[in-house]
Write a protein that holds these residues in place. Sequence first.
Motif, PDB file in Angstrom:
ATOM      1  N   UNK A  33       0.831  -1.204   0.000  1.00  0.00           N
ATOM      2  CA  UNK A  33       0.000   0.000   0.000  1.00  0.00           C
ATOM      3  C   UNK A  33       0.870   1.262   0.000  1.00  0.00           C
ATOM      4  N   UNK A  34       1.985   1.231   0.705  1.00  0.00           N
ATOM      5  CA  UNK A  34       2.892   2.390   0.722  1.00  0.00           C
ATOM      6  C   UNK A  34       3.475   2.628  -0.669  1.00  0.00           C
ATOM      7  N   UNK A  35       3.834   1.544  -1.360  1.00  0.00           N
ATOM      8  CA  UNK A  35       4.358   1.671  -2.719  1.00  0.00           C
ATOM      9  C   UNK A  35       3.281   2.251  -3.643  1.00  0.00           C
ATOM     10  N   UNK A  36       2.063   1.751  -3.521  1.00  0.00           N
ATOM     11  CA  UNK A  36       0.966   2.226  -4.374  1.00  0.00           C
ATOM     12  C   UNK A  36       0.726   3.712  -4.164  1.00  0.00           C
ATOM     13  N   UNK A  37       0.702   4.138  -2.921  1.00  0.00           N
ATOM     14  CA  UNK A  37       0.446   5.552  -2.631  1.00  0.00           C
ATOM     15  C   UNK A  37       1.574   6.426  -3.160  1.00  0.00           C
ATOM     16  N   UNK A  38       2.797   6.018  -2.950  1.00  0.00           N
ATOM     17  CA  UNK A  38       3.939   6.807  -3.413  1.00  0.00           C
ATOM     18  C   UNK A  38       3.946   6.935  -4.935  1.00  0.00           C
ATOM     19  N   UNK A  39       3.700   5.839  -5.643  1.00  0.00           N
ATOM     20  CA  UNK A  39       3.704   5.881  -7.109  1.00  0.00           C
ATOM     21  C   UNK A  39       2.578   6.769  -7.624  1.00  0.00           C
ATOM     22  N   UNK A  40       1.393   6.629  -7.037  1.00  0.00           N
ATOM     23  CA  UNK A  40       0.270   7.465  -7.468  1.00  0.00           C
ATOM     24  C   UNK A  40       0.553   8.936  -7.196  1.00  0.00           C
ATOM     25  N   UNK A  41       1.157   9.244  -6.067  1.00  0.00           N
ATOM     26  CA  UNK A  41       1.423  10.637  -5.720  1.00  0.00           C
ATOM     27  C   UNK A  41       2.492  11.263  -6.598  1.00  0.00           C
ATOM     28  N   UNK A  42       3.372  10.462  -7.182  1.00  0.00           N
ATOM     29  CA  UNK A  42       4.321  11.018  -8.146  1.00  0.00           C
ATOM     30  C   UNK A  42       3.599  11.555  -9.373  1.00  0.00           C
ATOM     31  N   UNK A  43       2.513  10.920  -9.739  1.00  0.00           N
ATOM     32  CA  UNK A  43       1.704  11.432 -10.856  1.00  0.00           C
ATOM     33  C   UNK A  43       0.904  12.641 -10.401  1.00  0.00           C
TER      34      UNK A  43
END
Length: 637
Positions: free
Chosen positions: A255-265
């Motif tokens: 979930x931390x990876x998903x949030x970080x990747x989405x927030x880069x966009x």
Amino acid sequence: MKKYISIFSLALVLITGCSKTDDEFLDIPPTSVIPADVAFSDPALVLAVLGDLYNRQLDFSSLDGGWSTFADFSESFPSDAGSYNIVQRTGWSYSEWQVNWFDSYAYIKDLNLFLQRDSASTELSAGDKARFMAEGRFLRANFYFEMVKRMGGVPLVLQPLIYDISKGDVSDLQYPRAKESDIYDFVISEAEAIKNDLPADVNVKSRATKAAALAMEARAALYAGSIAKYGAKTPQVSLPGGEVGIEASKANGYYQIALKAAQEIIDGSAGSYKLYEVLPNLSDNFASIFLDKTSVNQEAIFIEDFKANGGKTHGFTTNDQPFSFSDEGDDAGRLNPSLNLVEAFEKLDNTYAPLPTTDASGNFIYYDNIQDIFAGRDARLAGTVLLPSAVFKTGVVDIWAGYIEPDGTITTSDNAVNQKPLPGTTTPVQVVGADGPVNGLALRSQTGFYIRKWLDPTVGSGRRGRGSDVAFIRYRYAEVLLNAAEAAFELGDNATAANYMNQVRKRAGLTIPLAAGDITFDRIVHERRVELAFEGHYFYDMKRWRLANVVWNGSPMSKSDLVSNIGSATKKNTQPWGLWPYKFYNPNSANNGKWVFKETLPSTVTGSNLFQLGNYYSRINDDVIAANPKIVRQPNQ
């Protein structure tokens, strides 16, 4: 003897619909067989190879059958006589949704060859080599993601496998299944490795970009986190070697990876993506997201493109346009969204409620206008679904089921052209809509609705000879926001989740913001269902949350089941219901000519969806296991 490119049957062909700037592939001349050293010395020829590899990606519009897969799961009804089995069966086979194993690994071999030859090229510029390499790795990772969604862990093959006929030994080619988590980890790590070698350009949509890689990473990590967390509900859906199932301890990390990747966009580091907010009518605006291929559309991140008169179109509009608008006369109307889905679109006060057909005493509610019953609803409803009397192209969709008298007597017909006189009269008149509903009459709506999302209003787009060039969006910004919202929620950050969800909801006319305390798992599930309807997410969402065996439990749906628990993640959804409009007929009543509605289960719906534990992962066929005994079977099959 020269080595030749084995990609797409040793041939390079003219590629259409997938391009560097959306048209550059169209400038590549047709060729036949080209030596590898020649092809990988010319960027234009590499683009031709790459174009074919893009075209062979799996998604809902290819592997999963286009319109027909959307007619499953009770989200819609298949108004096609040859497809009624979809609503007449109870249960799916274990072979549903599987990949073709041998074709898939032939494609992976071609991807690995592409990467090997790009790496070995001494003629390409460093910039071209790096971008081609990143694109090839993106396609390979995305393909493995599509495989793991369906099959769980699969053999992870990252180099071309060459059979040495002189040895007669295939053991070196036999790979065991990787852990399911290993495949997700591979997708995530590849996205991280390649993202900065891809352009951060919002106007590049049909080739991989930094945002596409991050969107893939966010979605994949979200899936893995869900399987890890919610797999605890179904511990029997796992294998001891981890080929199926992910340990719960890994959930938060994903979930931390998903949030970080989405927030880069979201923060703009991958390009200036934003929600599509162009048209003043919010429903038209939502529908236009899926039609607008201009630079104005900065919501689409990665698309499968098509080009009319360019050799690559599709038949979605031909198959699914309203019957009365058919360009062919006998080919239309197949995809009828269900009342189940329609009622999931909430009211503008953020509450859930069935569409009001009767009052507290059980008497019909009379409506002056056929669309009044849908008033005050999420604008995405009319942007996703063609409601009765909706405007399409230059006409009005003609959906009504007949005339109804005070005692319940109905005057209708088996076809709009077969007219009848009304009681007390002698002159025949039309007594049913040209677009239905008529029980069992193929190509007419049997739920009272047609699909709008993806439907092409361009003149001629519904002709078989022309087809539609509406693009299929594989990743878009609204999904990124919802992925970030879900990941934040799972990490306990409801305020961040509410912020991202409210951005999506505001565009739909839901102007009362959700507070942090309003964000629940049910809200997360609901929002994805209505925002992403008919985009290939619903089924895989139900699987990763381990809700599939709950919502599709095999028991028939009553009217009470239909209208209750709206907004609940665990609401049963086993049969597609419809909403049939009738004109009230009583010349002596002030309500004469007004509209009333009845919730109706189409007569051809005789089965009810049953999702077994063995359906969570598609079957690996015996011929695959015979060819590679290292492959272990799926659980519960």
